[in-house]
Write a protein that holds these residues in place. Sequence first.
Motif, PDB file in Angstrom:
ATOM      1  N   GLN A  29       5.607   5.404   0.745  1.00 26.38           N
ATOM      2  CA  GLN A  29       5.112   4.786   1.976  1.00 26.38           C
ATOM      3  C   GLN A  29       5.663   5.620   3.130  1.00 26.38           C
ATOM      4  N   GLY A  30       4.749   6.200   3.937  1.00 29.21           N
ATOM      5  CA  GLY A  30       5.216   7.156   4.920  1.00 29.21           C
ATOM      6  C   GLY A  30       5.842   8.321   4.180  1.00 29.21           C
ATOM      7  N   ASN A  31       7.064   8.665   4.535  1.00 32.14           N
ATOM      8  CA  ASN A  31       7.778   9.735   3.837  1.00 32.14           C
ATOM      9  C   ASN A  31       8.884   9.187   2.946  1.00 32.14           C
ATOM     10  N   VAL A  32       8.800   7.905   2.605  1.00 32.63           N
ATOM     11  CA  VAL A  32       9.864   7.247   1.857  1.00 32.63           C
ATOM     12  C   VAL A  32       9.391   6.945   0.436  1.00 32.63           C
ATOM     13  N   ASP A  33      10.191   7.341  -0.533  1.00 33.27           N
ATOM     14  CA  ASP A  33       9.914   7.039  -1.933  1.00 33.27           C
ATOM     15  C   ASP A  33      10.112   5.544  -2.155  1.00 33.27           C
ATOM     16  N   LEU A  60       3.704  16.752  -2.345  1.00 33.70           N
ATOM     17  CA  LEU A  60       2.327  17.128  -2.078  1.00 33.70           C
ATOM     18  C   LEU A  60       2.080  17.419  -0.607  1.00 33.70           C
ATOM     19  N   GLY A  61       3.121  17.760   0.147  1.00 31.28           N
ATOM     20  CA  GLY A  61       2.960  18.097   1.551  1.00 31.28           C
ATOM     21  C   GLY A  61       3.311  16.927   2.432  1.00 31.28           C
ATOM     22  N   PRO A  62       3.586  17.169   3.730  1.00 33.84           N
ATOM     23  CA  PRO A  62       3.940  16.080   4.644  1.00 33.84           C
ATOM     24  C   PRO A  62       2.790  15.112   4.814  1.00 33.84           C
ATOM     25  N   ILE A  63       3.118  13.842   4.885  1.00 32.13           N
ATOM     26  CA  ILE A  63       2.104  12.811   5.076  1.00 32.13           C
ATOM     27  C   ILE A  63       1.723  12.782   6.542  1.00 32.13           C
ATOM     28  N   ARG A  64       0.431  12.887   6.818  1.00 29.04           N
ATOM     29  CA  ARG A  64      -0.035  12.929   8.196  1.00 29.04           C
ATOM     30  C   ARG A  64       0.100  11.574   8.852  1.00 29.04           C
ATOM     31  N   ARG A  65       0.167  11.611  10.164  1.00 28.48           N
ATOM     32  CA  ARG A  65       0.309  10.372  10.927  1.00 28.48           C
ATOM     33  C   ARG A  65      -0.873   9.429  10.687  1.00 28.48           C
ATOM     34  N   ASP A  66      -2.094  10.000  10.578  1.00 27.38           N
ATOM     35  CA  ASP A  66      -3.247   9.116  10.398  1.00 27.38           C
ATOM     36  C   ASP A  66      -3.177   8.414   9.050  1.00 27.38           C
ATOM     37  N   THR A  67      -2.542   9.047   8.049  1.00 32.06           N
ATOM     38  CA  THR A  67      -2.358   8.364   6.758  1.00 32.06           C
ATOM     39  C   THR A  67      -1.388   7.209   6.908  1.00 32.06           C
ATOM     40  N   ASP A  68      -0.314   7.430   7.678  1.00 30.93           N
ATOM     41  CA  ASP A  68       0.649   6.359   7.900  1.00 30.93           C
ATOM     42  C   ASP A  68      -0.029   5.154   8.537  1.00 30.93           C
ATOM     43  N   GLU A  69      -0.959   5.414   9.446  1.00 33.06           N
ATOM     44  CA  GLU A  69      -1.618   4.301  10.133  1.00 33.06           C
ATOM     45  C   GLU A  69      -2.566   3.569   9.215  1.00 33.06           C
ATOM     46  N   LEU A  70      -3.155   4.297   8.251  1.00 43.98           N
ATOM     47  CA  LEU A  70      -4.055   3.634   7.327  1.00 43.98           C
ATOM     48  C   LEU A  70      -3.314   2.692   6.399  1.00 43.98           C
ATOM     49  N   PHE A  71      -2.095   3.034   6.065  1.00 41.94           N
ATOM     50  CA  PHE A  71      -1.354   2.231   5.094  1.00 41.94           C
ATOM     51  C   PHE A  71      -0.084   1.695   5.716  1.00 41.94           C
ATOM     52  N   ASP A 130       0.838  -1.184   0.000  1.00 44.54           N
ATOM     53  CA  ASP A 130       0.000   0.000   0.000  1.00 44.54           C
ATOM     54  C   ASP A 130       0.881   1.246   0.000  1.00 44.54           C
ATOM     55  N   ALA A 131       0.422   2.282  -0.657  1.00 41.52           N
ATOM     56  CA  ALA A 131       1.190   3.520  -0.738  1.00 41.52           C
ATOM     57  C   ALA A 131       0.227   4.666  -0.993  1.00 41.52           C
ATOM     58  N   VAL A 132       0.781   5.865  -1.153  1.00 41.96           N
ATOM     59  CA  VAL A 132      -0.004   7.025  -1.544  1.00 41.96           C
ATOM     60  C   VAL A 132       0.728   7.750  -2.668  1.00 41.96           C
ATOM     61  N   VAL A 133      -0.051   8.433  -3.502  1.00 46.67           N
ATOM     62  CA  VAL A 133       0.541   9.271  -4.539  1.00 46.67           C
ATOM     63  C   VAL A 133       1.053  10.537  -3.855  1.00 46.67           C
ATOM     64  N   GLN A 134       2.359  10.663  -3.772  1.00 51.52           N
ATOM     65  CA  GLN A 134       2.970  11.784  -3.062  1.00 51.52           C
ATOM     66  C   GLN A 134       3.525  12.839  -4.016  1.00 51.52           C
ATOM     67  N   TRP A 135       3.652  12.495  -5.286  1.00 52.80           N
ATOM     68  CA  TRP A 135       4.139  13.472  -6.273  1.00 52.80           C
ATOM     69  C   TRP A 135       3.592  13.088  -7.625  1.00 52.80           C
ATOM     70  N   LYS A 136       3.269  14.082  -8.423  1.00 53.71           N
ATOM     71  CA  LYS A 136       2.755  13.889  -9.771  1.00 53.71           C
ATOM     72  C   LYS A 136       3.557  14.784 -10.700  1.00 53.71           C
ATOM     73  N   GLN A 137       3.826  14.280 -11.895  1.00 50.84           N
ATOM     74  CA  GLN A 137       4.618  15.089 -12.811  1.00 50.84           C
ATOM     75  C   GLN A 137       4.159  14.887 -14.244  1.00 50.84           C
ATOM     76  N   LYS A 138       3.994  16.007 -14.961  1.00 46.54           N
ATOM     77  CA  LYS A 138       3.727  15.954 -16.399  1.00 46.54           C
ATOM     78  C   LYS A 138       5.053  15.895 -17.147  1.00 46.54           C
ATOM     79  N   TRP A 139       5.131  15.034 -18.133  1.00 49.07           N
ATOM     80  CA  TRP A 139       6.323  14.851 -18.949  1.00 49.07           C
ATOM     81  C   TRP A 139       7.587  14.838 -18.071  1.00 49.07           C
TER      82      TRP A 139
END
Length: 274
Positions: A184-188, A263-274, A132-141
Amino acid sequence: MFTSDPSSLRLSRRGFLNAAALGAASVAVSACATTRPEPVEPPPPAYVEPPLGDYATMYGPISDSGFEVPAIPFQKIDPQFLRQIVPDPTGQKPGTIVVDTTGHHLYLVREGGQAIRYGVGLGRAGFEWAGDAVVQWKQKWPKWTPPDEMVARQPELREYSADNGGMPGGLKNPLGARALYLFQGNVDTLYRLHGSPEWNSIGKSVSSGCVRLINQDIIDLYDRVPSKTPVIVTAEVGQPMVASANRKAIPIDAGVPDGSILLGPIRRDTDELF
């Protein structure tokens, strides 16, 4: 001695009889009346995903940020791997991305038990990582910078190494028109959902890359995905793989470029969800 006036008695008796008659009539009328039930509000209509349009339009040529993305010969692709709305098989909450590495499908879960399904091609990185992870950065081209390990295996890529500035975004860039960077968390994780000019690799297992989509599809997905979108990568929908320390992504690039605004610091509650 008190005496009663016969006329007043007659009047009182007449009044009593009249009142009794009116009461009986009232009861009769009320007995015949029909009580109307309170109106019941109809249930809200079920959400229906807006239609996607025809394939000729979805996979036609696109002018994007100065690049001319060519049309895709969608007739040559197995129809199951073309973008379409399907019943959601994942059971995940709306807004979640689910990558089914067995079926070579990516699902974007929508409201109303629906999902938008895209076909994907999977490389070694696609098979070597699950979880499980989150989209933490998006980039065009996006710029592509092959990691040192890849350059060591393929010396011809040295011109695109970090020391040489990487490969600029473009039609031949391995990351295609868009890239979604998973953390995952703050790790790419070094795991990417990205575009590819190689449309004929969709639905197949290929030699490199993470999860690749047709450029027209990754552009569509990019526009639908907000920051911190949860992503689940699984071997089979309904039978999730368990990520372990031995399952690491094979890097496709050297990571998020220096100086990138995430996209900003990942909140603690997000870390717990994933």
